[in-house]
Enzyme design. Structure first.
Site, PDB file in Angstrom:
ATOM      1  N   LYS A 205       0.818  -1.226   0.000  1.00  0.00           N
ATOM      2  CA  LYS A 205       0.000   0.000   0.000  1.00  0.00           C
ATOM      3  C   LYS A 205       0.845   1.266   0.000  1.00  0.00           C
ATOM      4  CE  LYS A 205      -2.341  -0.289   3.835  1.00  0.00           C
ATOM      5  NZ  LYS A 205      -2.119  -1.551   4.510  1.00  0.00           N
TER       6      LYS A 205
ATOM      7  N   ARG B 196      -9.766   1.734   8.519  1.00  0.00           N
ATOM      8  CA  ARG B 196      -9.380   0.380   8.931  1.00  0.00           C
ATOM      9  C   ARG B 196     -10.488  -0.330   9.677  1.00  0.00           C
ATOM     10  NH1 ARG B 196      -3.703   1.334   8.996  1.00  0.00           N
ATOM     11  NH2 ARG B 196      -2.404  -0.444   9.498  1.00  0.00           N
TER      12      ARG B 196
ATOM     13  N   ARG C  11      11.785  -6.205   4.930  1.00  0.00           N
ATOM     14  CA  ARG C  11      11.392  -4.812   4.736  1.00  0.00           C
ATOM     15  C   ARG C  11      12.249  -3.877   5.593  1.00  0.00           C
ATOM     16  NH1 ARG C  11       5.280  -2.491   4.923  1.00  0.00           N
ATOM     17  NH2 ARG C  11       5.309  -2.378   7.186  1.00  0.00           N
TER      18      ARG C  11
ATOM     19  N   ARG D 284      11.548  -1.490  10.850  1.00  0.00           N
ATOM     20  CA  ARG D 284      10.495  -0.749  11.551  1.00  0.00           C
ATOM     21  C   ARG D 284      10.204  -1.482  12.849  1.00  0.00           C
ATOM     22  NH1 ARG D 284       5.079   0.551   8.217  1.00  0.00           N
ATOM     23  NH2 ARG D 284       4.051  -0.498   9.951  1.00  0.00           N
TER      24      ARG D 284
ATOM     25  N   ARG E 117      -0.444  -7.808  13.967  1.00  0.00           N
ATOM     26  CA  ARG E 117      -1.055  -6.853  13.037  1.00  0.00           C
ATOM     27  C   ARG E 117      -1.906  -7.574  11.999  1.00  0.00           C
ATOM     28  NH1 ARG E 117       4.147  -4.363  11.242  1.00  0.00           N
ATOM     29  NH2 ARG E 117       2.987  -3.280   9.634  1.00  0.00           N
TER      30      ARG E 117
HETATM   31  P1  ADP Z   1       0.699  -1.425   8.218  1.00  0.00           P
HETATM   32  O1  ADP Z   1       2.042  -1.700   7.642  1.00  0.00           O
HETATM   33  O2  ADP Z   1       0.302  -2.375   9.323  1.00  0.00           O
HETATM   34  O3  ADP Z   1      -0.356  -1.211   7.179  1.00  0.00           O
HETATM   35  P2  ADP Z   1       0.624   1.385   8.999  1.00  0.00           P
HETATM   36  O4  ADP Z   1       1.915   2.034   8.733  1.00  0.00           O
HETATM   37  O5  ADP Z   1      -0.539   1.701   8.112  1.00  0.00           O
HETATM   38  O6  ADP Z   1       0.907  -0.157   9.081  1.00  0.00           O
HETATM   39  O7  ADP Z   1       0.159   1.656  10.526  1.00  0.00           O
HETATM   40  C1  ADP Z   1       0.994   1.359  11.618  1.00  0.00           C
HETATM   41  C2  ADP Z   1       0.184   1.349  12.910  1.00  0.00           C
HETATM   42  O8  ADP Z   1      -0.461   2.631  13.097  1.00  0.00           O
HETATM   43  C3  ADP Z   1      -0.952   0.342  12.955  1.00  0.00           C
HETATM   44  O9  ADP Z   1      -0.509  -0.940  13.333  1.00  0.00           O
HETATM   45  C4  ADP Z   1      -1.884   0.994  13.991  1.00  0.00           C
HETATM   46  O10 ADP Z   1      -1.416   0.786  15.312  1.00  0.00           O
HETATM   47  C5  ADP Z   1      -1.755   2.474  13.692  1.00  0.00           C
HETATM   48  N1  ADP Z   1      -2.780   2.944  12.723  1.00  0.00           N
HETATM   49  C6  ADP Z   1      -2.541   3.415  11.461  1.00  0.00           C
HETATM   50  N2  ADP Z   1      -3.704   3.739  10.835  1.00  0.00           N
HETATM   51  C7  ADP Z   1      -4.698   3.450  11.714  1.00  0.00           C
HETATM   52  C8  ADP Z   1      -6.127   3.538  11.663  1.00  0.00           C
HETATM   53  N3  ADP Z   1      -6.777   3.975  10.564  1.00  0.00           N
HETATM   54  N4  ADP Z   1      -6.840   3.147  12.752  1.00  0.00           N
HETATM   55  C9  ADP Z   1      -6.227   2.709  13.851  1.00  0.00           C
HETATM   56  N5  ADP Z   1      -4.884   2.583  13.972  1.00  0.00           N
HETATM   57  C10 ADP Z   1      -4.117   2.950  12.923  1.00  0.00           C
END
Ligand code: ADP
Length: 215
Positions: free
Chosen positions: A14, A89, A125, A158, A169
């Site tokens: 994404k 989400r 990654r 990360r 996750r």
């Molecule tokens: P991923 O690689 O899991 O898609 P992101 O970089 O999008 O990770 O998000 C990292 C973290 O930030 C998530 O695991 C969550 O804790 C928090 N987070 C991000 N976007 C949201 C959202 N829309 N609602 C709730 N928590 C979020």
């Protein structure tokens, strides 16, 4: 005008695809994960509030993240469109987003990647601590320390990419994503793309969907 929403499991690509679309279409890439990570790094009150939840692979509260996105979408640069990455989400976030723009204006793409492939991807990654680009390193590179090919910064793992947190996750995604996907699936602006294809083919499929949707 393109109001693009990318959905998919962690590690589906994404972030990479959102950055490419945003640059091609000259609209902002709005990543809730990036915004929250920047807040944690800067030690702002928001960052302090969300750090533990993120480190555990959970979701921050719907109200908090929705306020953050609503504010961000009010900025001038989002008036001509945006690529949303990481939001919505949950079903409640999806319903809230419908109040921020016309519901039929959204182009929603689900990037599908099976979970087994994701666990493998996450192990290789890395994120650059200077320019923030996400990239993949060869399987032999175990730890941090390689240089970023774009800016020379350090490529870091990360903190929430360790295998236990990745599993958490993925479990969180499995619990919350289905209602979001079903919320958008009946809409004309919804499509699915196979995220196992080469990244350039994924970008081409996404651009084709955007071209169809914005003609
Ligand atoms: P991923 O690689 O899991 O898609 P992101 O970089 O999008 O990770 O998000 C990292 C973290 O930030 C998530 O695991 C969550 O804790 C928090 N987070 C991000 N976007 C949201 C959202 N829309 N609602 C709730 N928590 C979020």
């Amino acid at each position: 005008m393109a109001n693009i929403i990318l959905i998919g499991p962690p590690g589906c690509g994404k972030g990479t695809q959102a950055a490419r679309l945003a640059s091609r279409l000259s609209i902002p890439h709005i990543s809730t994960g990036d915004i929250l990570r920047a807040a944690v790094k800067a030690g702002t009150p928001l960052g302090v509030q969300v750090a533990a939840i993120m480190a555990a692979g959970g979701l921050v509260g719907d109200g908090l993240i929705t306020d953050l996105v609503r504010d961000r979408l009010l900025a001038d640069d989002a008036a001509r469109g945006f690529v949303l990455d990481g939001y919505p989400r949950t079903a409640s976030q999806a319903a809230a987003l419908d109040t921020m723009r016309a519901p039929d204006s959204f182009l929603v793409v689900l990037i599908q990647v099976p979970h087994e492939a994701i666990v493998k991807r996450m192990a290789s990654r890395r994120v650059c601590d200077e320019c923030g680009m996400t990239q993949s390193v060869s399987h032999e590179s175990k730890a941090d320390g390689e240089s970023c090919p774009y800016c020379g910064g350090n490529l870091m793992i990360r903190p929430d990419d360790n295998p236990d947190t990745v599993r958490r996750r993925l479990a969180t995604y499995a619990e919350t994503a289905t209602p979001v996907i079903e919320f958008y699936r009946p809409r004309i602006g919804f499509t699915e793309v196979n995220g196992l294809q080469h990244a350039d083919r994924v970008t081409a499929s996404l651009m084709a969907h955007v071209d169809r949707g914005t003609l």
